[in-house]
Design a protein around this motif. Structure first.
Motif, PDB file in Angstrom:
ATOM      1  N   ALA A 220       6.950  52.627  -4.123  1.00 12.28           N
ATOM      2  CA  ALA A 220       6.782  51.457  -3.261  1.00 12.28           C
ATOM      3  C   ALA A 220       8.088  50.681  -3.155  1.00 12.28           C
ATOM      4  O   ALA A 220       8.947  50.733  -4.042  1.00 12.28           O
ATOM      5  N   SER A 221       8.212  49.943  -2.059  1.00 11.34           N
ATOM      6  CA  SER A 221       9.143  48.829  -1.992  1.00 11.34           C
ATOM      7  C   SER A 221       8.330  47.563  -2.235  1.00 11.34           C
ATOM      8  O   SER A 221       7.102  47.616  -2.319  1.00 11.34           O
ATOM      9  N   TRP A 222       9.007  46.410  -2.346  1.00 11.71           N
ATOM     10  CA  TRP A 222       8.295  45.189  -2.731  1.00 11.71           C
ATOM     11  C   TRP A 222       8.804  43.992  -1.939  1.00 11.71           C
ATOM     12  O   TRP A 222      10.010  43.850  -1.713  1.00 11.71           O
ATOM     13  N   ALA A 223       7.874  43.125  -1.542  1.00 11.19           N
ATOM     14  CA  ALA A 223       8.227  41.855  -0.911  1.00 11.19           C
ATOM     15  C   ALA A 223       7.833  40.714  -1.840  1.00 11.19           C
ATOM     16  O   ALA A 223       6.828  40.794  -2.563  1.00 11.19           O
ATOM     17  N   PHE A 224       8.620  39.644  -1.789  1.00  7.08           N
ATOM     18  CA  PHE A 224       8.388  38.441  -2.605  1.00  7.08           C
ATOM     19  C   PHE A 224       8.369  37.262  -1.651  1.00  7.08           C
ATOM     20  O   PHE A 224       9.376  36.971  -0.997  1.00  7.08           O
ATOM     21  N   LYS A 225       7.229  36.575  -1.593  1.00  5.85           N
ATOM     22  CA  LYS A 225       7.042  35.568  -0.550  1.00  5.85           C
ATOM     23  C   LYS A 225       6.714  34.200  -1.138  1.00  5.85           C
ATOM     24  O   LYS A 225       5.640  33.994  -1.702  1.00  5.85           O
ATOM     25  N   TRP A 226       7.702  33.309  -1.053  1.00  2.00           N
ATOM     26  CA  TRP A 226       7.483  31.890  -1.299  1.00  2.00           C
ATOM     27  C   TRP A 226       7.145  31.241   0.045  1.00  2.00           C
ATOM     28  O   TRP A 226       7.217  31.896   1.095  1.00  2.00           O
ATOM     29  N   ASP A 227       6.805  29.972   0.043  1.00  2.00           N
ATOM     30  CA  ASP A 227       6.477  29.292   1.301  1.00  2.00           C
ATOM     31  C   ASP A 227       7.657  29.267   2.264  1.00  2.00           C
ATOM     32  O   ASP A 227       7.471  29.357   3.481  1.00  2.00           O
ATOM     33  N   ASP A 228       8.878  29.163   1.726  1.00  2.00           N
ATOM     34  CA  ASP A 228      10.047  28.989   2.586  1.00  2.00           C
ATOM     35  C   ASP A 228      11.134  30.028   2.344  1.00  2.00           C
ATOM     36  O   ASP A 228      12.281  29.857   2.748  1.00  2.00           O
ATOM     37  N   PHE A 229      10.796  31.139   1.672  1.00  2.00           N
ATOM     38  CA  PHE A 229      11.800  32.155   1.350  1.00  2.00           C
ATOM     39  C   PHE A 229      11.108  33.492   1.141  1.00  2.00           C
ATOM     40  O   PHE A 229      10.094  33.577   0.438  1.00  2.00           O
ATOM     41  N   THR A 230      11.641  34.537   1.766  1.00  2.00           N
ATOM     42  CA  THR A 230      11.094  35.893   1.625  1.00  2.00           C
ATOM     43  C   THR A 230      12.212  36.847   1.238  1.00  2.00           C
ATOM     44  O   THR A 230      13.272  36.878   1.875  1.00  2.00           O
ATOM     45  N   ALA A 231      11.976  37.640   0.206  1.00  2.00           N
ATOM     46  CA  ALA A 231      12.927  38.668  -0.217  1.00  2.00           C
ATOM     47  C   ALA A 231      12.229  40.019  -0.206  1.00  2.00           C
ATOM     48  O   ALA A 231      10.998  40.108  -0.332  1.00  2.00           O
ATOM     49  N   TRP A 232      13.023  41.071  -0.061  1.00  2.00           N
ATOM     50  CA  TRP A 232      12.485  42.440  -0.052  1.00  2.00           C
ATOM     51  C   TRP A 232      13.378  43.326  -0.909  1.00  2.00           C
ATOM     52  O   TRP A 232      14.610  43.258  -0.821  1.00  2.00           O
ATOM     53  N   PHE A 233      12.743  44.157  -1.741  1.00  2.00           N
ATOM     54  CA  PHE A 233      13.436  45.063  -2.654  1.00  2.00           C
ATOM     55  C   PHE A 233      13.087  46.495  -2.277  1.00  2.00           C
ATOM     56  O   PHE A 233      11.914  46.879  -2.288  1.00  2.00           O
ATOM     57  N   GLY A 234      14.102  47.284  -1.941  1.00  2.00           N
ATOM     58  CA  GLY A 234      13.863  48.632  -1.438  1.00  2.00           C
ATOM     59  C   GLY A 234      13.617  49.681  -2.490  1.00  2.00           C
ATOM     60  O   GLY A 234      13.100  50.756  -2.173  1.00  2.00           O
ATOM     61  N   GLY A 235      14.003  49.418  -3.743  1.00  2.00           N
ATOM     62  CA  GLY A 235      13.816  50.419  -4.789  1.00  2.00           C
ATOM     63  C   GLY A 235      14.660  51.642  -4.519  1.00  2.00           C
ATOM     64  O   GLY A 235      15.883  51.602  -4.570  1.00  2.00           O
ATOM     65  N   ASP A 236      14.013  52.745  -4.204  1.00  2.00           N
ATOM     66  CA  ASP A 236      14.680  54.020  -3.934  1.00  2.00           C
ATOM     67  C   ASP A 236      13.924  54.667  -2.782  1.00  2.00           C
ATOM     68  O   ASP A 236      12.711  54.859  -2.868  1.00  2.00           O
ATOM     69  N   THR A 237      14.607  55.014  -1.716  1.00  2.00           N
ATOM     70  CA  THR A 237      13.874  55.467  -0.537  1.00  2.00           C
ATOM     71  C   THR A 237      14.757  56.260   0.402  1.00  2.00           C
ATOM     72  O   THR A 237      15.972  56.071   0.454  1.00  2.00           O
ATOM     73  N   GLY A 238      14.120  57.164   1.136  1.00  2.00           N
ATOM     74  CA  GLY A 238      14.732  57.733   2.324  1.00  2.00           C
ATOM     75  C   GLY A 238      14.356  56.890   3.528  1.00  2.00           C
ATOM     76  O   GLY A 238      13.633  55.894   3.415  1.00  2.00           O
ATOM     77  N   TYR A 239      14.830  57.317   4.701  1.00  4.01           N
ATOM     78  CA  TYR A 239      14.594  56.525   5.916  1.00  4.01           C
ATOM     79  C   TYR A 239      13.650  57.251   6.860  1.00  4.01           C
ATOM     80  O   TYR A 239      13.696  58.475   6.997  1.00  4.01           O
ATOM     81  N   ASN A 240      12.773  56.493   7.495  1.00  2.00           N
ATOM     82  CA  ASN A 240      12.067  56.954   8.686  1.00  2.00           C
ATOM     83  C   ASN A 240      12.008  55.779   9.654  1.00  2.00           C
ATOM     84  O   ASN A 240      12.196  54.628   9.254  1.00  2.00           O
ATOM     85  N   ASP A 241      11.772  56.071  10.915  1.00  3.96           N
ATOM     86  CA  ASP A 241      11.852  55.019  11.932  1.00  3.96           C
ATOM     87  C   ASP A 241      10.492  54.380  12.233  1.00  3.96           C
ATOM     88  O   ASP A 241      10.318  53.762  13.274  1.00  3.96           O
ATOM     89  N   VAL A 242       9.546  54.513  11.293  1.00  2.00           N
ATOM     90  CA  VAL A 242       8.221  53.921  11.473  1.00  2.00           C
ATOM     91  C   VAL A 242       7.952  52.844  10.426  1.00  2.00           C
ATOM     92  O   VAL A 242       7.685  51.677  10.745  1.00  2.00           O
ATOM     93  N   GLN A 243       8.006  53.207   9.154  1.00  2.00           N
ATOM     94  CA  GLN A 243       7.495  52.322   8.106  1.00  2.00           C
ATOM     95  C   GLN A 243       8.321  51.054   7.917  1.00  2.00           C
ATOM     96  O   GLN A 243       7.760  49.987   7.654  1.00  2.00           O
ATOM     97  N   PHE A 244       9.618  51.144   8.077  1.00  3.14           N
ATOM     98  CA  PHE A 244      10.423  49.930   7.883  1.00  3.14           C
ATOM     99  C   PHE A 244      10.264  48.972   9.056  1.00  3.14           C
ATOM    100  O   PHE A 244      10.311  47.748   8.870  1.00  3.14           O
ATOM    101  N   LYS A 245      10.009  49.510  10.228  1.00  6.84           N
ATOM    102  CA  LYS A 245       9.695  48.641  11.363  1.00  6.84           C
ATOM    103  C   LYS A 245       8.341  47.968  11.153  1.00  6.84           C
ATOM    104  O   LYS A 245       8.166  46.793  11.498  1.00  6.84           O
TER     105      LYS A 245
END
Length: 349
Positions: A220-245
């Protein structure tokens, strides 16, 4: 100290194709990627062929390597200030801090990314901070079970003092070390800790720790969501043009992305599971990131590219895409990204 005030698991916005009774990425006792070529499977034999008989010579592990590295002063993370802060401790280990909450990603403090203390990839840059110098950790996220992302000694050291958030299939692994403060999540599920919604999101990778457990736990990748700030951690991944969109559509704008930029050669073997800097920039654009820094480089020799190649390749990819290089940095290990401030030290190409 253990996190408090945890909510029950929540369902966030989920793409329609994942609302089925059995999600498409669930197999029969295993998990699978949705956007790989038909019948593709990672192969240990193919890895050995690439490592020892391929056209590219893999670099030696540098000795005493200090390039793109600096010490993190313990006081900077124990008294982090009011703005969102992310400190790159090494490889994919990041300390994310905001509003009194401390989150650690894929922590590995051991010298080797290996089941053995005497063999396997050896750390050539040290962690920028000792594990005992960390502030109290409220939550740890794990992207998958490979040895450079899930480390036994670190798990034992942090133990039940923190709350572990892991992809499906990993909770039982922790139980063998009597670590039980663990929550498993499927893609698009969330868990709230001290006011922060932490959400498991798709990535394109695989899992394996032994001879007979290939893809029996999720990644998995992970998102961290505060009320006024969002971060995303990619971990380890290949690319496709569907899931990241899809991730970009679900999250809106991402204030900070931590995106892998290393461990990508040779492409014929690595491309489906490890992005290169060109792919990393595609992810940056797909998820609507406003700012980013690179992870998953400058620590272990895992692949064939030169250890100092990722910053140069990232700079070229950003120039080609006409993206301001200040927005996506190859940041020194040990440096901190602080909201609305430039990184303390940026790797010099």
């Amino acid at each position: 100290m253990a996190a408090s005030g945890c909510s029950a698991n929540q369902q966030a916005e989920i793409p329609d194709q994942l609302k089925a009774e059995k999600p498409a990425h669930h197999g029969d006792g295993t998990f699978r990627n949705l956007y790989l070529p038909d019948n593709y499977q990672p192969s240990t034999l193919a890895f050995l062929q690439a490592r020892f008989f391929g056209d590219q010579k893999w670099p030696d592990e540098p000795h005493g390597y200090k390039k793109y590295w600096q010490q993190t002063p313990p006081e900077s993370v124990n008294q982090p200030g009011e703005e969102p802060r992310a400190t790159l401790i090494g490889h994919s280990t990041v300390l994310l801090q905001y509003q009194g909450v401390n989150i650690l990603t894929d922590p590995i403090f051991s010298d080797r990314a290996s089941p053995f203390s005497f063999a396997g990839p050896k750390r050539y840059t040290q962690t920028s901070l000792a594990i005992e110098d960390l502030p109290p950790i409220d939550a740890v996220v794990i992207s998958h079970n490979h040895y450079d992302h899930l480390d036994v000694a670190t798990v034992k050291a942090l133990g039940n003092k923190t709350h572990w958030l892991v992809p499906l299939g990993l909770k039982d692994w922790f139980a063998q070390f009597d670590v039980t403060n663990v929550t498993e999540l499927d893609w698009w599920q969330s868990h709230t800790i001290n006011g922060v919604e932490i959400q498991a999101l798709p990535s394109q990778h695989w899992s394996k720790r032994g001879l007979f457990d290939t893809n029996k736990s999720l990644w998995a990748s992970w998102a961290f969501k505060w009320d006024d700030f969002t971060a995303w951690f990619g971990g380890d991944t290949g690319y496709n043009d569907v899931q990241f969109k899809e991730i970009g559509e679900a999250l809106g704008n991402v204030d900070l992305a931590m995106i892998p930029i290393g461990a990508y050669e040779p492409r014929w073997f690595m491309k489906y599971h490890h992005v290169n800097p060109d792919d990393a920039v595609k992810i940056f654009k797909d998820i609507n990131a406003q700012s980013a820094f690179g992870i998953h480089w400058n620590t272990f020799v895992l692949t064939a590219e030169a250890v100092d190649e990722p910053p140069r390749a990232l700079a070229a990819a950003l120039q080609f895409n006409q993206i301001n290089p200040q927005r996506f940095q190859a940041m020194n290990i040990g440096a901190s990204w602080v909201a609305e401030q430039p990184p303390e030290t940026v790797a010099q190409q």
